[in-house]
Write a protein that holds these residues in place. Structure first.
Motif, mmCIF file in Angstrom:
data_model
loop_
_atom_site.group_PDB
_atom_site.id
_atom_site.type_symbol
_atom_site.label_atom_id
_atom_site.label_comp_id
_atom_site.label_asym_id
_atom_site.label_seq_id
_atom_site.Cartn_x
_atom_site.Cartn_y
_atom_site.Cartn_z
ATOM 1 N N LEU A 235 0.833 -1.201 0.000
ATOM 2 C CA LEU A 235 0.000 0.000 0.000
ATOM 3 C C LEU A 235 0.867 1.250 0.000
ATOM 4 O O LEU A 235 0.597 2.204 -0.746
ATOM 5 C CB LEU A 235 -0.928 -0.005 1.215
ATOM 6 N N ALA A 236 1.912 1.253 0.816
ATOM 7 C CA ALA A 236 2.829 2.398 0.847
ATOM 8 C C ALA A 236 3.560 2.549 -0.482
ATOM 9 O O ALA A 236 3.790 3.673 -0.956
ATOM 10 C CB ALA A 236 3.826 2.235 1.985
ATOM 11 N N VAL A 237 3.926 1.437 -1.098
ATOM 12 C CA VAL A 237 4.579 1.484 -2.416
ATOM 13 C C VAL A 237 3.659 2.132 -3.439
ATOM 14 O O VAL A 237 4.074 3.007 -4.212
ATOM 15 C CB VAL A 237 4.968 0.060 -2.880
ATOM 16 N N LEU A 238 2.397 1.708 -3.457
ATOM 17 C CA LEU A 238 1.429 2.252 -4.411
ATOM 18 C C LEU A 238 1.271 3.756 -4.223
ATOM 19 O O LEU A 238 1.255 4.522 -5.197
ATOM 20 C CB LEU A 238 0.087 1.541 -4.238
ATOM 21 N N MET A 239 1.174 4.197 -2.986
ATOM 22 C CA MET A 239 1.022 5.625 -2.726
ATOM 23 C C MET A 239 2.270 6.399 -3.108
ATOM 24 O O MET A 239 2.194 7.540 -3.579
ATOM 25 C CB MET A 239 0.674 5.846 -1.254
ATOM 26 N N SER A 240 3.423 5.800 -2.925
ATOM 27 C CA SER A 240 4.671 6.447 -3.325
ATOM 28 C C SER A 240 4.744 6.625 -4.839
ATOM 29 O O SER A 240 5.225 7.649 -5.329
ATOM 30 C CB SER A 240 5.870 5.623 -2.845
ATOM 31 N N LEU A 241 4.235 5.656 -5.587
ATOM 32 C CA LEU A 241 4.222 5.771 -7.045
ATOM 33 C C LEU A 241 3.226 6.840 -7.499
ATOM 34 O O LEU A 241 3.499 7.602 -8.432
ATOM 35 C CB LEU A 241 3.871 4.417 -7.667
ATOM 36 N N PHE A 242 2.085 6.915 -6.832
ATOM 37 C CA PHE A 242 1.133 7.989 -7.131
ATOM 38 C C PHE A 242 1.740 9.359 -6.816
ATOM 39 O O PHE A 242 1.442 10.358 -7.469
ATOM 40 C CB PHE A 242 -0.158 7.798 -6.347
ATOM 41 N N ALA A 243 2.595 9.400 -5.796
ATOM 42 C CA ALA A 243 3.252 10.657 -5.430
ATOM 43 C C ALA A 243 4.162 11.163 -6.553
ATOM 44 O O ALA A 243 4.354 12.377 -6.703
ATOM 45 C CB ALA A 243 4.057 10.480 -4.146
ATOM 46 N N LEU A 244 4.708 10.251 -7.352
ATOM 47 C CA LEU A 244 5.528 10.663 -8.501
ATOM 48 C C LEU A 244 4.671 11.418 -9.513
ATOM 49 O O LEU A 244 5.100 12.439 -10.071
ATOM 50 C CB LEU A 244 6.175 9.443 -9.157
ATOM 51 N N ALA A 245 3.455 10.918 -9.749
ATOM 52 C CA ALA A 245 2.539 11.620 -10.653
ATOM 53 C C ALA A 245 2.150 12.976 -10.064
ATOM 54 O O ALA A 245 2.035 13.976 -10.784
ATOM 55 C CB ALA A 245 1.298 10.766 -10.908
ATOM 56 N N ALA A 246 1.951 13.019 -8.739
ATOM 57 C CA ALA A 246 1.621 14.289 -8.088
ATOM 58 C C ALA A 246 2.772 15.276 -8.207
ATOM 59 O O ALA A 246 2.551 16.486 -8.378
ATOM 60 C CB ALA A 246 1.279 14.042 -6.619
ATOM 61 N N MET A 247 4.000 14.792 -8.136
ATOM 62 C CA MET A 247 5.162 15.663 -8.294
ATOM 63 C C MET A 247 5.221 16.254 -9.703
ATOM 64 O O MET A 247 5.583 17.431 -9.877
ATOM 65 C CB MET A 247 6.437 14.879 -7.991
ATOM 66 N N LEU B 192 2.780 19.054 -9.671
ATOM 67 C CA LEU B 192 3.298 20.186 -8.901
ATOM 68 C C LEU B 192 4.315 20.983 -9.707
ATOM 69 O O LEU B 192 4.260 22.221 -9.745
ATOM 70 C CB LEU B 192 3.935 19.676 -7.604
ATOM 71 N N CYS B 193 5.233 20.285 -10.360
ATOM 72 C CA CYS B 193 6.238 20.969 -11.181
ATOM 73 C C CYS B 193 5.587 21.657 -12.382
ATOM 74 O O CYS B 193 6.037 22.734 -12.809
ATOM 75 C CB CYS B 193 7.295 19.974 -11.651
ATOM 76 N N LEU B 194 4.547 21.044 -12.914
ATOM 77 C CA LEU B 194 3.830 21.652 -14.033
ATOM 78 C C LEU B 194 3.220 22.987 -13.617
ATOM 79 O O LEU B 194 3.340 23.997 -14.331
ATOM 80 C CB LEU B 194 2.737 20.698 -14.521
ATOM 81 N N GLU B 195 2.581 23.003 -12.444
ATOM 82 C CA GLU B 195 1.966 24.240 -11.956
ATOM 83 C C GLU B 195 3.026 25.260 -11.539
ATOM 84 O O GLU B 195 2.857 26.468 -11.750
ATOM 85 C CB GLU B 195 1.050 23.937 -10.765
ATOM 86 N N LEU B 196 4.111 24.779 -10.962
ATOM 87 C CA LEU B 196 5.124 25.679 -10.422
ATOM 88 C C LEU B 196 6.008 26.300 -11.493
ATOM 89 O O LEU B 196 6.361 27.485 -11.412
ATOM 90 C CB LEU B 196 5.993 24.913 -9.416
ATOM 91 N N CYS C 178 9.503 19.038 -15.335
ATOM 92 C CA CYS C 178 8.595 18.205 -14.546
ATOM 93 C C CYS C 178 9.164 16.807 -14.366
ATOM 94 O O CYS C 178 9.097 16.224 -13.264
ATOM 95 C CB CYS C 178 7.225 18.133 -15.213
ATOM 96 N N TRP C 179 9.719 16.278 -15.452
ATOM 97 C CA TRP C 179 10.307 14.944 -15.373
ATOM 98 C C TRP C 179 11.565 14.935 -14.502
ATOM 99 O O TRP C 179 11.862 13.934 -13.848
ATOM 100 C CB TRP C 179 10.617 14.423 -16.771
ATOM 101 N N LEU C 180 12.282 16.051 -14.474
ATOM 102 C CA LEU C 180 13.433 16.143 -13.577
ATOM 103 C C LEU C 180 12.975 16.111 -12.115
ATOM 104 O O LEU C 180 13.636 15.508 -11.266
ATOM 105 C CB LEU C 180 14.224 17.423 -13.860
ATOM 106 N N GLY C 181 11.848 16.772 -11.850
ATOM 107 C CA GLY C 181 11.284 16.704 -10.501
ATOM 108 C C GLY C 181 10.879 15.293 -10.135
ATOM 109 O O GLY C 181 11.132 14.825 -9.015
ATOM 110 N N VAL C 182 10.254 14.596 -11.074
ATOM 111 C CA VAL C 182 9.861 13.203 -10.847
ATOM 112 C C VAL C 182 11.097 12.339 -10.613
ATOM 113 O O VAL C 182 11.116 11.483 -9.717
ATOM 114 C CB VAL C 182 9.044 12.671 -12.040
ATOM 115 N N LEU C 183 12.140 12.561 -11.412
ATOM 116 C CA LEU C 183 13.376 11.790 -11.263
ATOM 117 C C LEU C 183 13.989 12.007 -9.884
ATOM 118 O O LEU C 183 14.449 11.059 -9.234
ATOM 119 C CB LEU C 183 14.369 12.197 -12.353
ATOM 120 N N THR C 184 13.992 13.256 -9.435
ATOM 121 C CA THR C 184 14.556 13.557 -8.112
ATOM 122 C C THR C 184 13.838 12.788 -7.017
ATOM 123 O O THR C 184 14.462 12.226 -6.112
ATOM 124 C CB THR C 184 14.461 15.067 -7.836
#
Length: 243
Positions: free
Chosen positions: A115-127, A130-134, A147-153
């Motif tokens: 469950l934590a793994v799944l939420m962590s992967l969803f957090a990548l999409a959220a990042m 966030l980078c898109l808006e920022l 945005c992809w650099l943010g996801v990579l980080t």
């Protein structure tokens, strides 16, 4: 050719992020905080465990498993009551979600951590959002590469990988907090009632995941107040110039 190279890199990034989070979830062994999380999710308390141990001079360690297994003997109210009585600093949303997850998929170590793994992967999409808006929606960058650099980080962050592999609420907190910040930036950009409602809902979910979200709520509120004061001051200066 460049498009295919980008797609290959992005695919490799997703595969890597999934692999480092989901590989060998049964190891390392459960540690104390994860065990307490399972205890709360199962609807039991530390007092019950202490009473069980005190009533027996000796017993197989495996008998303690009954206190971390989710079953029909306890209900959602027991999960919330366990938190309220012994761990009230923890908000209940992750524990409620983890109980529902365990009822469907079981209470094994790997399943609970999944469950934590799944939420962590969803957090990548959220990042990405966030980078898109920022960066992109504000015009700071034209390309979504940032945005992809943010996801990579986030994907390769040792801390993010570590919390993604633990049966605790921190992956869910990261997901909800990132979503709340992205929704806040979207609300600033659109300034519509629907956009602000979405931000309010996202922040409420984040607050029910971890009380640390209150600090982010205060910071975003202070930023909004400062922004409005600055705009008012700028408007006043422009009015004076036209006199």
């Amino acid at each position: 050719m460049w498009i295919w190279a980008q797609r290959a890199v992005l695919t490799a990034l997703v595969v890597f992020a999934v692999f480092v989070r989901a590989d060998g979830l049964e190891e390392p062994n459960y540690w104390y905080d994860e065990a307490i999380t399972s205890l709360r999710v199962a609807g039991h308390t530390e007092r019950q465990v202490a009473a069980f141990a005190a009533s027996r001079p000796s017993f197989p360690i495996g008998e303690l498993k009954q206190f971390v297994q989710v079953n029909a003997q306890t209900g959602m109210s027991d999960t919330i009551r366990s938190l309220a009585s012994e761990d009230s600093q923890h908000t209940p949303l992750y524990y409620v979600a983890a109980r529902l997850w365990a009822l469907v998929f079981g209470s094994s170590v790997e399943t609970e951590r999944a469950l934590a793994v799944l939420m962590s992967l969803f957090a990548l999409a959220a990042m990405y959002w966030l980078c898109l808006e920022l960066f992109v929606k504000t015009g700071a960058f034209e390309s979504t590469l940032v945005c992809w650099l943010g996801v990579l980080t986030m994907a390769i962050s040792p801390y993010q990988v570590a919390i993604a592999r633990e049966h605790r609420e921190y992956s869910m907190w990261m997901l909800t907090m990132t979503l709340a910040c992205a929704a806040f930036l979207r609300a600033l950009r659109k300034n519509t009632s629907n956009a602000w409602f979405l931000y309010g809902a996202a922040m409420a979910v984040s607050l029910y995941t971890h009380l640390g979200s209150a600090l982010a709520l205060a910071a975003l509120g202070a930023f909004l107040l400062f922004k409005e004061r600055s705009e008012e001051h700028t408007s006043e200066l422009q009015s004076l110039r036209h006199l």
